[in-house]
Enzyme design. Structure first.
Site, mmCIF file in Angstrom:
data_model
loop_
_atom_site.group_PDB
_atom_site.id
_atom_site.type_symbol
_atom_site.label_atom_id
_atom_site.label_comp_id
_atom_site.label_asym_id
_atom_site.label_seq_id
_atom_site.Cartn_x
_atom_site.Cartn_y
_atom_site.Cartn_z
ATOM 1 N N LYS A 22 18.186 -19.742 -6.408
ATOM 2 C CA LYS A 22 18.810 -20.981 -5.890
ATOM 3 C C LYS A 22 18.661 -22.110 -6.919
ATOM 4 O O LYS A 22 19.608 -22.840 -7.191
ATOM 5 C CB LYS A 22 18.114 -21.374 -4.595
ATOM 6 C CG LYS A 22 18.266 -22.829 -4.207
ATOM 7 C CD LYS A 22 17.541 -23.186 -2.935
ATOM 8 C CE LYS A 22 16.112 -23.558 -3.137
ATOM 9 N NZ LYS A 22 15.858 -24.971 -3.519
ATOM 10 N N ASN A 23 17.490 -22.214 -7.530
ATOM 11 C CA ASN A 23 17.220 -23.344 -8.425
ATOM 12 C C ASN A 23 17.835 -23.182 -9.810
ATOM 13 O O ASN A 23 17.802 -24.119 -10.604
ATOM 14 C CB ASN A 23 15.706 -23.589 -8.529
ATOM 15 C CG ASN A 23 15.153 -24.113 -7.212
ATOM 16 O OD1 ASN A 23 15.919 -24.466 -6.309
ATOM 17 N ND2 ASN A 23 13.848 -24.146 -7.084
ATOM 18 N N CYS A 117 10.843 -36.807 0.691
ATOM 19 C CA CYS A 117 10.983 -35.627 1.552
ATOM 20 C C CYS A 117 9.572 -35.238 1.978
ATOM 21 O O CYS A 117 8.598 -35.905 1.655
ATOM 22 C CB CYS A 117 11.678 -34.485 0.820
ATOM 23 S SG CYS A 117 10.603 -33.690 -0.357
ATOM 24 N N ARG A 122 9.088 -38.242 -4.493
ATOM 25 C CA ARG A 122 10.096 -37.653 -5.381
ATOM 26 C C ARG A 122 11.094 -38.697 -5.900
ATOM 27 O O ARG A 122 12.273 -38.676 -5.606
ATOM 28 C CB ARG A 122 10.801 -36.499 -4.679
ATOM 29 C CG ARG A 122 9.814 -35.431 -4.254
ATOM 30 C CD ARG A 122 10.460 -34.262 -3.586
ATOM 31 N NE ARG A 122 11.072 -33.365 -4.583
ATOM 32 C CZ ARG A 122 11.707 -32.229 -4.225
ATOM 33 N NH1 ARG A 122 11.824 -31.911 -2.959
ATOM 34 N NH2 ARG A 122 12.243 -31.452 -5.158
ATOM 35 N N ASP A 305 5.969 -23.854 -6.484
ATOM 36 C CA ASP A 305 6.797 -23.239 -5.435
ATOM 37 C C ASP A 305 6.194 -21.945 -4.903
ATOM 38 O O ASP A 305 6.713 -21.397 -3.931
ATOM 39 C CB ASP A 305 8.206 -22.953 -5.960
ATOM 40 C CG ASP A 305 8.979 -24.236 -6.187
ATOM 41 O OD1 ASP A 305 10.031 -24.181 -6.841
ATOM 42 O OD2 ASP A 305 8.495 -25.292 -5.740
ATOM 43 N N ARG A 397 17.201 -22.684 3.797
ATOM 44 C CA ARG A 397 17.670 -23.440 2.638
ATOM 45 C C ARG A 397 17.546 -22.606 1.361
ATOM 46 O O ARG A 397 18.300 -22.781 0.424
ATOM 47 C CB ARG A 397 16.842 -24.717 2.467
ATOM 48 C CG ARG A 397 17.061 -25.740 3.558
ATOM 49 C CD ARG A 397 16.435 -27.061 3.201
ATOM 50 N NE ARG A 397 16.863 -27.494 1.862
ATOM 51 C CZ ARG A 397 16.507 -28.655 1.329
ATOM 52 N NH1 ARG A 397 15.720 -29.471 1.990
ATOM 53 N NH2 ARG A 397 16.928 -28.998 0.134
HETATM 54 C C1 EPZ Z 1 12.662 -28.731 -8.910
HETATM 55 O O1 EPZ Z 1 12.637 -29.930 -8.155
HETATM 56 C C2 EPZ Z 1 12.827 -27.620 -7.886
HETATM 57 N N1 EPZ Z 1 14.089 -27.804 -7.162
HETATM 58 C C3 EPZ Z 1 11.649 -27.636 -6.910
HETATM 59 O O2 EPZ Z 1 11.810 -26.551 -6.025
HETATM 60 C C4 EPZ Z 1 10.351 -27.451 -7.705
HETATM 61 O O3 EPZ Z 1 9.253 -27.517 -6.819
HETATM 62 C C5 EPZ Z 1 10.243 -28.559 -8.762
HETATM 63 O O4 EPZ Z 1 11.420 -28.538 -9.615
HETATM 64 C C6 EPZ Z 1 9.008 -28.398 -9.636
HETATM 65 O O5 EPZ Z 1 9.031 -27.140 -10.268
HETATM 66 C C7 EPZ Z 1 15.247 -27.441 -7.765
HETATM 67 O O6 EPZ Z 1 15.267 -26.958 -8.891
HETATM 68 C C8 EPZ Z 1 16.498 -27.642 -6.962
HETATM 69 P P1 EPZ Z 1 10.695 -32.356 -10.619
HETATM 70 P P2 EPZ Z 1 12.727 -31.362 -8.921
HETATM 71 O O7 EPZ Z 1 11.681 -33.398 -10.968
HETATM 72 O O8 EPZ Z 1 13.614 -31.255 -10.080
HETATM 73 C C9 EPZ Z 1 8.082 -36.262 -10.102
HETATM 74 C C10 EPZ Z 1 11.981 -25.495 -3.943
HETATM 75 O O9 EPZ Z 1 11.094 -25.228 -3.142
HETATM 76 N N2 EPZ Z 1 9.272 -36.983 -10.606
HETATM 77 O O10 EPZ Z 1 10.212 -31.403 -11.663
HETATM 78 O O11 EPZ Z 1 13.008 -32.382 -7.894
HETATM 79 C C11 EPZ Z 1 8.314 -35.728 -8.708
HETATM 80 O O12 EPZ Z 1 8.045 -36.740 -7.752
HETATM 81 C C12 EPZ Z 1 12.003 -26.854 -4.628
HETATM 82 O O13 EPZ Z 1 12.892 -24.707 -4.303
HETATM 83 C C13 EPZ Z 1 9.178 -38.350 -10.855
HETATM 84 O O14 EPZ Z 1 8.135 -38.961 -10.655
HETATM 85 O O15 EPZ Z 1 11.208 -31.496 -9.399
HETATM 86 C C14 EPZ Z 1 7.352 -34.579 -8.618
HETATM 87 O O16 EPZ Z 1 6.072 -35.074 -8.253
HETATM 88 C C15 EPZ Z 1 10.959 -27.781 -4.041
HETATM 89 N N3 EPZ Z 1 10.270 -39.022 -11.298
HETATM 90 C C16 EPZ Z 1 7.301 -34.055 -10.050
HETATM 91 O O17 EPZ Z 1 7.865 -35.088 -10.882
HETATM 92 C C17 EPZ Z 1 11.478 -38.388 -11.538
HETATM 93 O O18 EPZ Z 1 12.438 -39.044 -11.971
HETATM 94 C C18 EPZ Z 1 8.118 -32.788 -10.259
HETATM 95 O O19 EPZ Z 1 9.445 -33.092 -9.920
HETATM 96 C C19 EPZ Z 1 11.548 -37.001 -11.280
HETATM 97 C C20 EPZ Z 1 10.429 -36.317 -10.825
#
Ligand code: EPZ
Length: 432
Positions: A22-23, A117, A122, A305, A397
């Site tokens: 999915k990701n 969420c 996030r 994850d 999802r």
């Molecule tokens: C991706 O989410 C995945 N989703 C998530 O999978 C996964 O847990 C995550 O990466 C980490 O590996 C998809 O790919 C659709 P991040 P993403 O931006 O991109 C902080 C699942 O279960 N952050 O790497 O949203 C954020 O708050 C989902 O399939 C900022 O602070 O994750 C978090 O604490 C859940 N500012 C950390 O970075 C930003 O601008 C990681 O977030 C962006 C992120």
């Protein structure tokens, strides 16, 4: 709202096929906005998040259709408008990935911020800082990001955190920018490498994905492409734990050890037997797992994850395991639900102390987010008696036909539609 009912204690045996990731599929769908030509993607999982993404793209005016079970064809010769509404973005954070493609191809975009969420606030500050460095004018107005740029200019961008989504948004935005860009401290996940492969198939010039520095040379336009989605490493890890927790023997077809190094090492450290084959991974669970400590970390560290699923396994460990979540600030909500099944878990700040117990006992539990819901399914498969998981819309999802796949392995698992007015248990817990 559907529920899943499991009668646990049955060892799982047989073979299970992993669906497309999915990701990895989600950024593919949004990358189709970068060209007016047709893009065709195969091995797309039939999960709710993909349906949500296709709904958003259709709303934007993209021609999108499912060709057969797992193939999607998209064409974006133009768009009807450039706005991703709050109603859609709030249901799926990945919708924010329309921002980079719309901005770099059409010079403007108005995208709702995703909001928080269950697993954390996030924010999207890293996405926005990178787009500003590429020359975009960014305004925050009534919960929306309004971005404009006559043409983005290549730039050197350093991410405060290796954010997966920010890396993907910025890679896509930089493909049509004027001049070279470099993303430093980039996310290194296999899904990022997959996106680089797709973008290059579309005529972009991207290199370095999989490492912390990604280089993108901007080009004038991109073309249609075909691409197969990589297997879902999180689903693969989930099924390996299912085999381990039920003392079964399961072959997970499509699981790629090279996408799961840290996880495979940690699983082996619990004493669980894993055989790496060319086309998958075999797991043999035959006794209580040994205790281990786990710290989640951006790739190639232990994947956040798979944290909830690992916690489910370690509730049956032979000692105290410490699980530390460093990526999200609130990703332990499955712990209190696992406790209802007899687990012994104590949370302090971002560390969970899991004292292994000899046995779990079935009970009604409630899913709170995608990976938490599957950890409850896993615990239910191992628990004695009946486990009833409510709010399984979280599960839908990201997991395709999970109860069918687990039934094929011998699990006693079925989905029921909860009574319209909800059960007394569900009503009580909702009030609480
Ligand atoms: C991706 O989410 C995945 N989703 C998530 O999978 C996964 O847990 C995550 O990466 C980490 O590996 C998809 O790919 C659709 P991040 P993403 O931006 O991109 C902080 C699942 O279960 N952050 O790497 O949203 C954020 O708050 C989902 O399939 C900022 O602070 O994750 C978090 O604490 C859940 N500012 C950390 O970075 C930003 O601008 C990681 O977030 C962006 C992120």
């Amino acid at each position: 709202m559907d529920k899943i009912i499991i009668r646990g204690g049955r060892p799982l045996h047989g073979e299970i096929e992993v669906s497309g990731a999915k990701n990895a599929a989600l950024p593919f769908l949004f990358a189709a906005l970068l060209t007016e030509e047709e893009c065709r993607f195969t091995n797309i999982p039939r999960v709710v998040d993909i349906r949500t993404a296709l709904h958003l793209l259709t709303e934007l005016g993209v021609e999108a259709e499912w060709r057969d079970d797992n193939e999607v064809v998209l064409r974006a010769p133009s768009v009807r408008h450039l706005e991703a509404p709050y109603e859609l973005v709030k249901t799926m954070r990945a919708s924010f990935l329309v921002l980079g493609p719309l901005l770099t191809r059409f010079g403007r975009a108005r995208v709702s911020t995703p909001g928080g969420c269950a697993i954390g606030t996030r924010p999207v500050d890293i996405h926005l800082a990178g787009l500003q460095q590429l020359g975009a004018e960014i305004r925050l107005q009534e919960g929306y990001v309004e971005a404009t740029a006559s043409r983005l200019r290549g730039a050197r961008i350093s991410l405060d955190f290796p954010s997966v989504g920010a890396t993907e948004n910025l890679m896509m935005a930089a493909t049509l920018a004027d001049g070279p860009s470099q993303i430093e401290n980039a996310a290194c996940e296999p899904e990022i490498v997959a996106l680089q492969t797709l973008l290059n198939a579309m005529g972009a010039r991207v290199s370095g994905a999989g490492g912390p520095v990604i280089r993108i040379d901007g080009v004038a336009r991109l073309y249609g492409a075909e691409q197969r989605v990589i297997p879902d490493r999180v689903e693969a890890g989930t099924f390996l734990i299912a085999g381990a927790m039920t003392s079964g023997q399961v072959f997970v077809r499509g699981a790629r050890a090279e996408h799961l190094d840290a996880f495979v090492q940690k699983l082996r450290a619990t004493g669980i037997g894993l055989e790496i084959e060319a086309d998958g991974i075999a797991v043999t669970g035959d006794e209580r797992p040994s205790r281990v400590d786990v710290i989640t970390w951006p790739y190639p560290g232990f994947p956040t994850d798979l944290q909830a699923q690992m916690m489910a396994l370690l509730t049956l460990g032979d000692g105290r395991s410490l699980i530390t979540e460093t990526v999200f600030e609130n990703r332990f909500m499955h712990a209190q639900e696992l406790t209802r099944l007899g687990a012994d878990i104590h949370i302090r700040h971002n560390t969970a102390a899991v004292n292994g117990v000899a046995m779990l006992s079935g009970a009604p539990v409630m899913a709170t987010d995608l990976r938490a819901s599957v950890s409850l399914i896993l615990a239910g498969l191992a628990a004695r008696g009946k486990t009833e998981v409510s709010r399984v819309y979280h599960l839908d999802r990201g997991y395709e036909k999970i109860e069918e796949k687990l039934s094929q392995l011998g699990a006693d698992i079925r989905r029921v539609s909860a009574e319209k007015d909800g059960t007394a248990e569900e009503r009580r817990r909702t009030v609480v």
